[in-house]
Structure formats: C-alpha cells, structure tokens
Design an enzyme around this catalytic site. Sequence first.
Site, PDB file in Angstrom:
ATOM      1  N   ASP A   1     -57.375 -20.622 -11.640  1.00  0.00           N
ATOM      2  CA  ASP A   1     -56.762 -19.724 -10.666  1.00  0.00           C
ATOM      3  C   ASP A   1     -55.764 -20.516  -9.833  1.00  0.00           C
ATOM      4  O   ASP A   1     -56.066 -21.640  -9.390  1.00  0.00           O
ATOM      5  CB  ASP A   1     -57.844 -19.124  -9.764  1.00  0.00           C
ATOM      6  CG  ASP A   1     -57.378 -17.822  -9.115  1.00  0.00           C
ATOM      7  OD1 ASP A   1     -57.106 -16.867  -9.848  1.00  0.00           O
ATOM      8  OD2 ASP A   1     -57.286 -17.796  -7.868  1.00  0.00           O
TER       9      ASP A   1
ATOM     10  N   GLU B   1     -52.618 -14.293 -11.342  1.00  0.00           N
ATOM     11  CA  GLU B   1     -52.612 -15.758 -11.297  1.00  0.00           C
ATOM     12  C   GLU B   1     -53.808 -16.355 -12.018  1.00  0.00           C
ATOM     13  O   GLU B   1     -54.139 -17.531 -11.828  1.00  0.00           O
ATOM     14  CB  GLU B   1     -52.586 -16.235  -9.836  1.00  0.00           C
ATOM     15  CG  GLU B   1     -53.853 -15.990  -9.045  1.00  0.00           C
ATOM     16  CD  GLU B   1     -53.885 -14.627  -8.346  1.00  0.00           C
ATOM     17  OE1 GLU B   1     -54.525 -14.529  -7.291  1.00  0.00           O
ATOM     18  OE2 GLU B   1     -53.269 -13.674  -8.861  1.00  0.00           O
TER      19      GLU B   1
END
Length: 343
Positions: free
Chosen positions: A194, A237
């Site tokens: 992430d 993301e």
Amino acid sequence: MSETQKILIVDDDPIMIRLLEKHLVSAGYSLLKASNGADALQLVTDKGPSLVITDWEMPQMNGIELCRAVRSAEGVGLTYLIILTSHSDKKRVVEAFEAGADDYVAKPFDRGELLARVKAGMRVVEAEADLARRNLEIHKINAELAILNDKLEQIATTDELTGLANRRQAMDRLTEYWETSQRYQQPIACIMIDLDHFKQVNDTYGHDAGDVVLRQMGQLLTRYTRLGDLACRLGGEEFLVLCPHSTVEAGRIVAERLRQNVESVPITIGGKQLKITISLGVAQRTADICSKDDLLKSADRALYQAKHEGRNRVCVSNPDGCRHLVDSMVSGVVRAVATTQTD
C-alpha cells in the site's frame, strides 16, 4: 494473356514443336519452348509456366524424368503436366502418372482433343490458384485475428495506468500458483503493498500527480521484482506481488528490496520532489492457511500491522502477532471509551 495461361512445350522434334505452337497460339495461349528435358526444367524453375506439354522420348532428360524432376523441385508452384506419347499400353500410362504426370495425349493427337485437355488442365490450375489465394487470405485474416486477440487479452489482463497485471489477472494467476503449490507441496508467498499517505498526494497535488506516482510505482515493481514473480495492481494505491515457489523469508527479502528502492527514488511533481514510501505485508501458505483467500487475508493483516507500527516497513504474517495486534487495538479502544465516560 495472363501468367496462368502460359504453356511450355517440350519436344526434340522441330516439326512437332511447330505443330503444337500453331494449335496453341491459335487458341490464344502464350508459349515457351524447349527441345530437351534439362532446358525445360530450367524454364519451369525460372518462368513458372502453369502447364507443360512434353514428349516422352527425348535426349538428356526424357518426359518421365522431367515429370519427376518438376515434382521434386523446390519452389516450383502448381504445374500441370501433360505427356505426349505413342505408348498406349496401360503399363506405360501408369508409369507416366506415377512419375507425376496429370494427363497424357496419344500420338498422333487430335487438335480438338489436345485443346480440350489443355483447357481442362488450365481449369485445374486456375482452381488451385484461386484456392491458394483464398488460403492466403484466410491465413492473413487468422494472423490479424491472433494479433487482435493478443491485444484484447492484454487489455483484459493489464492495468492501463501502470502496465502491471490487473486484479482479474492477479486472481487467475494466484489460482494457478495455489493449485501448483498444493499439488507439488511447494511454497508460495505473496506481498500486499500500500502506498503510504497516497490520499494526501491526490488532495495536495491533484489526481494527475497521483497518476504519476502510480505509474512510477508500477515501473519500480517491474524493475525490482524477481523473474517468475508477478506484480499486480489491485486498484487505487493497492498492489500485490505473487511469489510462487517462495518461502515467507524469500518474500520478505523481495519486499524489503522494494521498500528501499521506492523510498530512495523521489518523484518530481510541479517542481517539487516528493518522497514516497510503501508499507508491505508478507504471507506464505502454511497448514493454517487453507485457501488462496486465506493467504491474501494473512498478507493483508501483515500489511495492516505495518501501517499500525508507523508505515514504511515490511511485516511478515504471524498468527500470534496478528492476534496481539488485534488485542492491542481492542485494548486501545476500551481505554478510549473508558476515558470518554470518565470525562
């Protein structure tokens, strides 16, 4: 006259050559002439006549030998072969056909029969040429369809922004890797990734800047994952690296290399250099992880732990560690509620 109407006549008798020439030219055919089989073979190779009328008995190379040579020659297209012969017994006729002749005309020949057999031969040649053209067109269409299918497959399995495998491809490949791991009792690991504080990048610099960050992330994942690993963008993301035939320790090493390289490569946006970091969670198939979904959940819990501990780090899945993490979070919530009630 088209190339498909070109005829080669082969005979060592000049009178027979003139007679054939007279009949064929009057019927509208274009001619090539040779007085022996060797010269005829060279003309077949160089000029590519569609039909050859050859005498049987000739010096150097007779008609039977010419038929065999034409049939065995490389690069010679369809050539219809007619043998002129005074041999009418079945054994000699069979010999001619076995040598590669398509038809024969007995001497002395009748003009009408000769032209009829030539015309029939030309129909065969033209039909074969038409079939060859159609096959070529089909081959071309199939090649174009194959290219188009490859492009469609790429579109269907690739994330447009980063060029990485998309979620669909990631799940399909994970299924393959998982089944192989189970069948052969091989390890498999995965890394959940992430981007840290990505929302702030979008909020501060705009979504175009966010796209720049995501593209660079895709490039770094492509560059620093190992051959055999599969880097994917799950969405937003969130990224995933599948590591077949890998233990959790091997996955941790890959994850740490990725973390260091992402941190060391600043991104210039609007004249400013941004330092981007990532958090990563690593998990491996174990006896307690019974499905590929459990493997992803285990890696996701490790990723959550990495965020909880301050981001920009790698955490390895540990059931006990995850339990402690949940316990500490629950304890924190309980303390917060108690403080609020006291206030």
